[in-house]
Design a protein around this motif. Sequence first.
Motif, PDB file in Angstrom:
ATOM      1  N   GLY A   1       1.128  -1.276   0.068  1.00  0.00           N
ATOM      2  CA  GLY A   1       0.056  -0.232   0.346  1.00  0.00           C
ATOM      3  C   GLY A   1       0.620   1.506  -0.115  1.00  0.00           C
ATOM      4  O   GLY A   1       0.376   1.764  -0.924  1.00  0.00           O
ATOM      5  N   HIS A   2       1.482   1.626   0.457  1.00  0.00           N
ATOM      6  CA  HIS A   2       3.130   2.359   1.077  1.00  0.00           C
ATOM      7  C   HIS A   2       3.971   2.355  -0.327  1.00  0.00           C
ATOM      8  O   HIS A   2       3.700   3.957  -0.986  1.00  0.00           O
ATOM      9  CB  HIS A   2       3.636   2.378   1.947  1.00  0.00           C
ATOM     10  N   PHE A   3       3.829   1.570  -0.857  1.00  0.00           N
ATOM     11  CA  PHE A   3       4.932   1.695  -2.094  1.00  0.00           C
ATOM     12  C   PHE A   3       4.311   1.678  -3.465  1.00  0.00           C
ATOM     13  O   PHE A   3       4.733   2.550  -4.296  1.00  0.00           O
ATOM     14  CB  PHE A   3       5.105  -0.243  -2.213  1.00  0.00           C
ATOM     15  N   LEU A   4       2.803   1.342  -3.517  1.00  0.00           N
ATOM     16  CA  LEU A   4       2.199   2.336  -4.592  1.00  0.00           C
ATOM     17  C   LEU A   4       1.635   3.521  -4.947  1.00  0.00           C
ATOM     18  O   LEU A   4       1.600   4.138  -5.512  1.00  0.00           O
ATOM     19  CB  LEU A   4       0.681   1.180  -4.278  1.00  0.00           C
ATOM     20  N   ARG A   5       1.471   4.024  -3.117  1.00  0.00           N
ATOM     21  CA  ARG A   5       1.109   5.172  -3.132  1.00  0.00           C
ATOM     22  C   ARG A   5       2.410   6.491  -3.387  1.00  0.00           C
ATOM     23  O   ARG A   5       1.855   6.940  -3.589  1.00  0.00           O
ATOM     24  CB  ARG A   5       0.537   5.716  -1.858  1.00  0.00           C
ATOM     25  N   ASN A   6       3.330   6.203  -3.036  1.00  0.00           N
ATOM     26  CA  ASN A   6       5.012   6.373  -3.332  1.00  0.00           C
ATOM     27  C   ASN A   6       5.310   6.578  -4.490  1.00  0.00           C
ATOM     28  O   ASN A   6       6.160   7.729  -4.837  1.00  0.00           O
ATOM     29  CB  ASN A   6       5.720   6.371  -1.733  1.00  0.00           C
ATOM     30  N   TRP A   7       5.351   5.466  -4.699  1.00  0.00           N
ATOM     31  CA  TRP A   7       6.512   4.332  -6.140  1.00  0.00           C
ATOM     32  C   TRP A   7       6.045   5.675  -7.295  1.00  0.00           C
ATOM     33  O   TRP A   7       6.963   6.520  -7.779  1.00  0.00           O
ATOM     34  CB  TRP A   7       6.237   3.498  -6.069  1.00  0.00           C
ATOM     35  N   PRO A   8       4.179   6.748  -7.848  1.00  0.00           N
ATOM     36  CA  PRO A   8       4.424   7.002  -8.800  1.00  0.00           C
ATOM     37  C   PRO A   8       4.715   8.878  -7.817  1.00  0.00           C
ATOM     38  O   PRO A   8       5.793   9.208  -9.095  1.00  0.00           O
ATOM     39  CB  PRO A   8       3.025   7.493  -9.053  1.00  0.00           C
ATOM     40  N   ARG A   9       4.658   9.224  -7.072  1.00  0.00           N
ATOM     41  CA  ARG A   9       5.804  10.360  -6.317  1.00  0.00           C
ATOM     42  C   ARG A   9       6.679  10.174  -6.703  1.00  0.00           C
ATOM     43  O   ARG A   9       7.668  11.871  -6.838  1.00  0.00           O
ATOM     44  CB  ARG A   9       4.644  10.638  -4.978  1.00  0.00           C
ATOM     45  N   ASN A  10       7.465   9.113  -6.368  1.00  0.00           N
ATOM     46  CA  ASN A  10       9.192   9.120  -6.413  1.00  0.00           C
ATOM     47  C   ASN A  10       9.746   9.593  -7.294  1.00  0.00           C
ATOM     48  O   ASN A  10      10.759  10.210  -8.397  1.00  0.00           O
ATOM     49  CB  ASN A  10       9.267   7.642  -5.904  1.00  0.00           C
ATOM     50  N   LEU A  11       8.823   8.698  -8.752  1.00  0.00           N
ATOM     51  CA  LEU A  11       9.061   8.469 -10.050  1.00  0.00           C
ATOM     52  C   LEU A  11       9.512   9.902 -10.657  1.00  0.00           C
ATOM     53  O   LEU A  11       9.520  10.469 -11.825  1.00  0.00           O
ATOM     54  CB  LEU A  11       8.139   7.520 -10.932  1.00  0.00           C
ATOM     55  N   LEU A  12       7.608  11.079 -10.212  1.00  0.00           N
ATOM     56  CA  LEU A  12       7.552  12.022 -10.608  1.00  0.00           C
ATOM     57  C   LEU A  12       8.732  13.366 -10.098  1.00  0.00           C
ATOM     58  O   LEU A  12       8.097  14.277 -10.625  1.00  0.00           O
ATOM     59  CB  LEU A  12       6.123  12.836 -11.149  1.00  0.00           C
ATOM     60  N   GLY A  13       9.159  12.855  -9.249  1.00  0.00           N
ATOM     61  CA  GLY A  13      10.091  13.820  -8.741  1.00  0.00           C
ATOM     62  C   GLY A  13       8.713  14.932  -7.387  1.00  0.00           C
ATOM     63  O   GLY A  13       9.342  16.094  -7.386  1.00  0.00           O
ATOM     64  N   ARG A  14       7.269  14.179  -7.160  1.00  0.00           N
ATOM     65  CA  ARG A  14       6.745  14.903  -6.798  1.00  0.00           C
ATOM     66  C   ARG A  14       6.719  14.263  -5.266  1.00  0.00           C
ATOM     67  O   ARG A  14       5.664  13.893  -4.709  1.00  0.00           O
ATOM     68  CB  ARG A  14       6.129  15.075  -7.072  1.00  0.00           C
ATOM     69  N   ARG A  15       7.972  14.355  -4.683  1.00  0.00           N
ATOM     70  CA  ARG A  15       7.234  13.865  -3.634  1.00  0.00           C
ATOM     71  C   ARG A  15       6.818  14.412  -1.848  1.00  0.00           C
ATOM     72  O   ARG A  15       7.068  15.898  -2.122  1.00  0.00           O
ATOM     73  CB  ARG A  15       9.217  13.484  -2.843  1.00  0.00           C
ATOM     74  N   ALA A  16       6.144  13.776  -1.688  1.00  0.00           N
ATOM     75  CA  ALA A  16       5.443  15.032  -0.311  1.00  0.00           C
ATOM     76  C   ALA A  16       6.042  13.838   1.399  1.00  0.00           C
ATOM     77  O   ALA A  16       5.795  13.312   1.173  1.00  0.00           O
ATOM     78  CB  ALA A  16       3.759  14.111  -0.274  1.00  0.00           C
ATOM     79  N   GLN A  17       6.909  15.170   2.047  1.00  0.00           N
ATOM     80  CA  GLN A  17       7.255  14.033   2.837  1.00  0.00           C
ATOM     81  C   GLN A  17       6.566  14.202   3.770  1.00  0.00           C
ATOM     82  O   GLN A  17       7.290  13.153   4.692  1.00  0.00           O
ATOM     83  CB  GLN A  17       7.700  16.232   3.987  1.00  0.00           C
ATOM     84  N   SER A  18       5.310  14.272   3.804  1.00  0.00           N
ATOM     85  CA  SER A  18       4.521  13.589   5.039  1.00  0.00           C
ATOM     86  C   SER A  18       3.846  12.300   4.414  1.00  0.00           C
ATOM     87  O   SER A  18       4.059  11.006   5.404  1.00  0.00           O
ATOM     88  CB  SER A  18       3.206  14.169   5.264  1.00  0.00           C
ATOM     89  N   ASP A  19       4.299  11.882   3.123  1.00  0.00           N
ATOM     90  CA  ASP A  19       3.847  10.518   2.300  1.00  0.00           C
ATOM     91  C   ASP A  19       5.354   9.428   3.211  1.00  0.00           C
ATOM     92  O   ASP A  19       5.183   8.341   3.510  1.00  0.00           O
ATOM     93  CB  ASP A  19       3.338  10.382   1.475  1.00  0.00           C
ATOM     94  N   ILE A  20       6.917  10.245   2.542  1.00  0.00           N
ATOM     95  CA  ILE A  20       7.395   9.555   2.760  1.00  0.00           C
ATOM     96  C   ILE A  20       8.541   9.811   4.037  1.00  0.00           C
ATOM     97  O   ILE A  20       8.937  10.760   4.248  1.00  0.00           O
ATOM     98  CB  ILE A  20       8.361   9.695   1.667  1.00  0.00           C
TER      99      ILE A  20
END
Length: 185
Positions: free
Chosen positions: A32-51
Amino acid sequence: MATTVKIVDRPAGWKRQSYLWGTVQGLRVTFGHFLRNWPRNLLGRRAQSDIVTLAYPEEKRAYPPRNRGLHRLMKRADGQVRCVACMMCPTACPAHCISIVPEESEDARIEKRPRIFQIDELRCVVCGLCVEACPCDAIRMDTGMHAWPTIRRADAILDKEELLSRGEISSATQGGAGLFWREKK
Ligand code: SF4
Ligand code: SF4
């Protein structure tokens, strides 16, 4: 007093006994964490609250103001080292990692100064007692830097020039009110 024994129920049912269901539930959270954060990582849009992890050293977390970093030696207004080789810091140091060899100063207002001032950063336990012990604001650990990794042990021993390279001018009263009066004279 009588000793009591707590009887722990054994897990019943194949779900609990095989740990399969618990494993599936753990993997569900992980994916669940992987699928939620992986696209953000890939697109360079990291949300500090998520990771919660950081991509160190590219990303660094700000240290609190009282963080104890790499040592530095402070300077007087004329650029001379503030240290008067009083030996308070090597006396207070629990790791015995500070070595000072004093010498006479050419400045008549200053009795001593360090000819050699070394800190072995591999032995240092970053306790900050040297900073606490210093009566002249001559040594600080406010650089926010870590001791760097070294291949040779000798490279972890910081000398006076190295420590002074990070030093700035300190306007703290040198050695207390008595010396301040002498300096002003
Ligand atoms: S921080 Fe502690 S161990 Fe390190 S040099 Fe200072 S007194 Fe010694
Ligand atoms: S306590 Fe301060 S003045 Fe004394 S030897 Fe250490 S750094 Fe120098």
